[in-house]
Design an enzyme around this catalytic site. Structure first.
Site, PDB file in Angstrom:
ATOM      1  N   CYS A 182       8.201  -1.162  -1.324  1.00 26.79           N
ATOM      2  CA  CYS A 182       7.005  -1.467  -0.212  1.00 26.79           C
ATOM      3  C   CYS A 182       6.410  -2.519  -0.261  1.00 26.79           C
ATOM      4  CB  CYS A 182       6.581  -0.334  -1.049  1.00 26.79           C
ATOM      5  SG  CYS A 182       4.506  -0.696  -0.036  1.00 26.79           S
TER       6      CYS A 182
ATOM      7  N   CYS B 295       2.557  -3.082  -0.448  1.00 27.38           N
ATOM      8  CA  CYS B 295       2.168  -2.092  -1.771  1.00 27.38           C
ATOM      9  C   CYS B 295       2.154  -3.671  -2.294  1.00 27.38           C
ATOM     10  CB  CYS B 295       3.318  -1.747  -2.070  1.00 27.38           C
ATOM     11  SG  CYS B 295       3.467   0.041  -1.928  1.00 27.38           S
TER      12      CYS B 295
END
Length: 314
Positions: A51, A54
């Site tokens: 991700c 993230c």
């Protein structure tokens, strides 16, 4: 995980009870988040190695947590390795950050928000918790529970009171709050059981005296409501004989049982207007109980106390 760490996006998680930043799993979540949040808010960052947002969020999140100086903590959850935990908490996108306080989720955000928004999010949590880890966590939790109760969130308030009692058994304020919440949830039997747990010392507490009296009056009214008759036949009896004060009094109880306090008050006032001293002043005494149960500043009390004064002094 290795890819993210090598990129310099995250710091090494700490260990120990005072750690600000930890990694947690389904097995350790209860200790790392639920228990830890009883003393200070805990942010839970749900992330994954694949991700991109993230990786943008995590260093900014860690920096903000460190800058808060111990007022909040951070627990990181690898979503790929903890799919069951993510499912239980209904995590639908990454990154997601949930804030826990006193064992309950209280706020959340999604996506790689800028540092200014992270700081505002943390500041809000610090305010909610009473200012950080150096404050009394029980007092902060009581303030939160009382606010929830006033706001009409009785179920959430009861959950916080229950958590307080788990850490401070017999806490008088939490017991009184639990009873008040139970009454708002129409759980009179539970409220009665909780009140039975109050000791004599707690009942003498000046800060709780009025609340205890109000609860006990509300419980008395609830018991009356259990034995109240049906509205229709009682209304018919009153219509047939307006001087049948007992039927009108029973009608007031029936309205009370149905939750129509205004109709109950009107019936009681009608008795007082016709015979102030009927049945040893029973109608006025019952009306005063309705006032006490509602609270002295409640609009219902203010309105019908004026009506009562008008009747008595006319």
């Amino acid at each position: 995980m290795d890819q993210m760490m090598s990129s310099g996006a995250a710091s090494t998680p700490q260990t120990g009870a005072d750690a600000l930043i930890t990694e947690t799993t389904l097995q350790s979540f209860g200790k790392d988040v639920v228990e830890a949040s009883m003393t200070r808010p805990v942010l839970v960052d749900f992330w994954a190695d694949w991700c991109g947002p993230c990786k943008q969020l995590m260093p900014a999140l860690e920096a903000a947590v460190n800058a808060a100086g111990g007022a909040v903590a951070l627990a990181k959850v690898n979503a790929d390795q903890n799919q069951q935990l993510c499912a239980q908490l209904r995590i639908q996108s990454l990154p997601t950050v949930m804030a826990f306080w006193q064992g309950q989720p209280v706020d959340a955000f999604q996506g790689a928000v800028p540092p200014s928004e992270i700081k505002a999010f943390i500041d809000k949590l610090v305010t909610l918790s009473g200012g950080g880890s150096n404050n009394d966590p029980v007092a902060a939790a009581m303030a939160q529970a009382d606010e929830l109760l006033v706001a009409g969130e009785a179920m959430q308030a009861a959950q916080v009171y229950q958590q307080i009692l788990g850490h401070a058994p017999g806490h008088a304020g939490a017991l009184v709050g639990m009873a008040e919440a139970a009454l708002k949830l129409d759980e009179a039997d539970q409220a009665r059981d909780v009140m039975g747990m109050l000791d004599d010392e707690a009942r003498k507490d000046a800060d709780l005296k009025d609340r205890i009296a109000r609860i006990e009056t509300a419980l008395e009214l609830a018991e009356q409501a259990e034995n109240a008759g049906d509205i229709a036949p009682l209304a018919a009896a009153v219509e047939a004989d307006p001087l049948n004060h007992q039927a009108r009094f029973d009608l007031a109880l029936a309205h009370q049982a149905a939750g129509d306090m205004a109709a109950s008050a009107e019936a009681l006032l009608a008795i007082i207007m016709r015979d102030r001293e009927w049945n040893e002043d029973a109608a006025r005494e019952q009306l005063l109980k309705l006032f006490e149960a509602a609270g002295q500043t409640d609009p219902f009390t203010l309105k019908y106390r004026r009506r009562l004064s008008s009747v008595l002094f006319s």
